[in-house]
Design an enzyme around this catalytic site. Structure first.
Site, PDB file in Angstrom:
ATOM      1  N   VAL A  73       0.856  -1.193   0.000  1.00  0.00           N
ATOM      2  CA  VAL A  73       0.000   0.000   0.000  1.00  0.00           C
ATOM      3  C   VAL A  73       0.889   1.240   0.000  1.00  0.00           C
ATOM      4  CG1 VAL A  73      -1.596   1.362   1.434  1.00  0.00           C
ATOM      5  CG2 VAL A  73      -1.950  -1.103   1.146  1.00  0.00           C
ATOM      6  N   CYS A 127       4.019  -7.292  22.070  1.00  0.00           N
ATOM      7  CA  CYS A 127       4.356  -8.221  23.157  1.00  0.00           C
ATOM      8  C   CYS A 127       5.417  -7.667  24.097  1.00  0.00           C
ATOM      9  CB  CYS A 127       4.781  -9.589  22.645  1.00  0.00           C
ATOM     10  SG  CYS A 127       4.737 -10.786  23.984  1.00  0.00           S
ATOM     11  N   THR A 155      -0.765  -7.177  21.393  1.00  0.00           N
ATOM     12  CA  THR A 155      -0.526  -8.624  21.345  1.00  0.00           C
ATOM     13  C   THR A 155      -1.514  -9.270  20.374  1.00  0.00           C
ATOM     14  OG1 THR A 155      -2.169  -9.118  23.055  1.00  0.00           O
ATOM     15  CG2 THR A 155       0.055  -8.626  23.828  1.00  0.00           C
ATOM     16  N   ALA A 156      -1.242 -10.535  20.017  1.00  0.00           N
ATOM     17  CA  ALA A 156      -2.187 -11.287  19.178  1.00  0.00           C
ATOM     18  C   ALA A 156      -3.504 -11.481  19.934  1.00  0.00           C
ATOM     19  CB  ALA A 156      -1.593 -12.633  18.787  1.00  0.00           C
ATOM     20  N   ALA A 157      -3.416 -11.625  21.245  1.00  0.00           N
ATOM     21  CA  ALA A 157      -4.630 -11.802  22.056  1.00  0.00           C
ATOM     22  C   ALA A 157      -5.502 -10.547  21.989  1.00  0.00           C
ATOM     23  CB  ALA A 157      -4.255 -12.110  23.498  1.00  0.00           C
ATOM     24  N   CYS A 187      -0.498 -11.565  27.966  1.00  0.00           N
ATOM     25  CA  CYS A 187       0.929 -11.750  27.722  1.00  0.00           C
ATOM     26  C   CYS A 187       1.394 -12.991  28.462  1.00  0.00           C
ATOM     27  CB  CYS A 187       1.701 -10.516  28.209  1.00  0.00           C
ATOM     28  SG  CYS A 187       3.458 -10.647  27.867  1.00  0.00           S
TER      29      CYS A 187
HETATM   30  C1  UQ1 Z   1      -5.315 -15.619  23.008  1.00  0.00           C
HETATM   31  O1  UQ1 Z   1      -6.514 -15.604  22.752  1.00  0.00           O
HETATM   32  C2  UQ1 Z   1      -4.383 -15.422  21.965  1.00  0.00           C
HETATM   33  O2  UQ1 Z   1      -4.791 -15.246  20.689  1.00  0.00           O
HETATM   34  C3  UQ1 Z   1      -4.941 -16.387  19.931  1.00  0.00           C
HETATM   35  C4  UQ1 Z   1      -3.039 -15.394  22.258  1.00  0.00           C
HETATM   36  O3  UQ1 Z   1      -2.200 -15.087  21.249  1.00  0.00           O
HETATM   37  C5  UQ1 Z   1      -1.204 -15.867  20.869  1.00  0.00           C
HETATM   38  C6  UQ1 Z   1      -2.572 -15.600  23.590  1.00  0.00           C
HETATM   39  O4  UQ1 Z   1      -1.352 -15.588  23.828  1.00  0.00           O
HETATM   40  C7  UQ1 Z   1      -3.505 -15.834  24.649  1.00  0.00           C
HETATM   41  C8  UQ1 Z   1      -2.987 -16.079  26.023  1.00  0.00           C
HETATM   42  C9  UQ1 Z   1      -4.865 -15.831  24.364  1.00  0.00           C
HETATM   43  C10 UQ1 Z   1      -5.860 -16.042  25.448  1.00  0.00           C
HETATM   44  C11 UQ1 Z   1      -6.306 -17.452  25.478  1.00  0.00           C
HETATM   45  C12 UQ1 Z   1      -6.523 -18.188  26.563  1.00  0.00           C
HETATM   46  C13 UQ1 Z   1      -6.980 -19.594  26.381  1.00  0.00           C
HETATM   47  C14 UQ1 Z   1      -6.266 -17.717  27.939  1.00  0.00           C
END
Ligand code: UQ1
Length: 444
Positions: free
Chosen positions: A111, A194, A336-338, A370
């Protein structure tokens, strides 16, 4: 219009054939405009595209376009384990072509800029693609260049980084071969993805040195530009104890600004501007990170260069058809991905509401997580809202305690959740599990 369409059809896109399990590598774009264009096929972008693709609104049509120049998708949370010599790099990567939902097209292009008024994405090859809704999820760029002398020092001395696809395997190699001396681990004073990762690798390194019989000949220093070891006090207390018990010297408010390869020295700057040079035998670097500059140039950024969205709805504050999530978004939580997973569910609900002419009211509450590896088989699973600063723990025990269950959840279960559920549009965070396992935790 004709010429636009003609040029669009010449563009190279990779798209999955509905009639076979293999992937066509080259095909033509279906149109010069899509209902939804998603910029970035990382954790956030793929998750949003896949959830939308599963929605009845997008059944039997190709009205979603993913734009990403990458050939490979990396599950970056695994890189701590890769650097620690626990997982192979190969396990962290898959061809992006294998992850594009069949209801979406993929344009393998960079992009250049967005025109939010004309609702067009300008591509690096000079062409443009229109959208009704735009999801901006390009992630962070690493800024190794802001550390003076680093490029030269990487050639001469043992420097690695779990944040880079080429340098992460170096971490594993250098730690395994380390025979004593000083090992330094750094974190900048600005937002990174992260934020726990820079210290996780220090804990894994300490364990490797002990197992290899070189710990008593080794000094370990963790230097962070942040004022705390971790943003949330509950986990910061636990981590401070872990670092102390492992003999890791923690230096707060010290940012790596220069590396002198000739003398093997890392230079740290304190808040008062004073600089201190420390000799190293191994250096693990976490660079500063920044959103792509085209965000600012497209006039969709806040003053810090992040896509300026509502921290609840993920919708742009000025252009209602633009949404953003993940590292390049302005949402003030830990990246984070979470967090991207939780943001993806809200983003999809709100785009669907907008398309259906309903109010955009799904709200993200800042959930992030994390998993702080403190050794092989030990992990502190921080889960919290970056908005309230309060823990939001899913499991029915105190997650500030080091746990083997949390370790195996992170090393073996969550990667499965990521590839099979999140990237396929079936996961937007553990909120449902939390309601059952830990019903008194509140928040999202
Ligand atoms: C989570 O949902 C997630 O995304 C897929 C992560 O990324 C890699 C995580 O590290 C964590 C801890 C979660 C949360 C999931 C649970 C089961 C506590």
């Amino acid at each position: 219009m004709r010429s636009l369409l003609a040029s669009a059809s010449k563009r190279i896109v990779a798209t999955r054939s509905p009639f076979s399990k293999t992937y066509a590598t080259v095909s033509s774009l279906q149109a010069d405009k899509y209902k939804v264009v998603v910029i970035g096929a990382g954790a956030g972008g793929l998750s949003v595209a896949s959830q939308l693709a599963r929605h009845p609104l997008f059944e039997n049509k190709k009205d979603i376009l993913l734009v990403d120049p990458a050939s490979t998708h990396y599950y970056q949370p695994l890189w701590t384990f890769v650097g620690g010599g626990i997982k192979s790099f190969d396990e962290s990567q898959r061809p992006l072509s294998s992850l594009i939902p069949s209801q979406a097209d993929w344009l393998k292009e960079r992009v250049a800029k967005i025109d939010p008024t004309a609702k067009k994405v300008q591509l690096a090859d000079g062409q443009a693609i229109g959208y009704d809704y735009l999801v901006v999820a390009p992630g962070f760029a690493l800024d190794f260049d802001s550390i003076r002398g680093l490029k030269d020092a990487i050639q001469r001395t043992k420097i690695a980084s779990n944040y880079d696809k080429d340098l992460v395997t170096k971490t594993a190699e250098y730690l395994k071969d380390f025979r004593g001396g000083t090992a330094l681990f750094t974190q900048p004073g600005s937002p990174i993805k992260c934020a726990g990762a820079p210290q996780k690798i220090a804990y894994l390194a300490e364990e490797i040195f002990r197992n290899n019989g070189v710990r008593d000949k080794t000094k370990i220093g963790f230097y962070t530009g942040m004022g705390k070891i971790f943003a949330i006090d509950k986990y910061a207390r636990a981590l401070t104890e872990v670092a102390k018990s492992r003999g890791i010297d923690v230096n707060l408010g010290r940012e790596l600004v220069e590396v002198k390869g000739e003398t093997s020295e890392a230079v740290f700057r304190a808040a008062d501007g004073k600089e201190e040079a420390v000799k190293y035998d191994f250096l693990h670097v976490t660079p500063r990170m920044k959103p792509p500059t085209w965000i600012k140039e497209s006039n969709i950024a806040n003053p810090d260069g992040y896509v300026n969205v509502s921290k609840e709805t993920t919708q742009h504050v000025e252009y209602p058809e633009i949404f953003a999530l993940g590292d390049a978004s302005s949402m003030p939580t830990s990246k984070t991905a979470a967090a991207a997973a939780a943001q993806s569910g809200v983003t999809v609900q709100n785009i669907v509401s907008a398309i259906e002419g309903k109010p955009v009211e799904a709200a993200y509450q800042g959930y992030t997580s994390c998993p702080l590896v403190t050794g092989k088989g030990k992990l502190i699973l921080a889960e919290f809202s970056g908005y309230t600063g309060q823990p939001l723990e899913t499991l029915p025990y105190d997650q500030a305690e080091e746990s083997a269950v949390a370790y195996y959840l992170t090393s073996d279960v969550i990667p499965y959740i990521y590839w099979e559920w999140m990237l396929k549009g079936k996961w937007s965070g553990p909120a449902q599990f939390r309601k059952v396992l830990n019903p008194t935790a509140r928040g999202d």
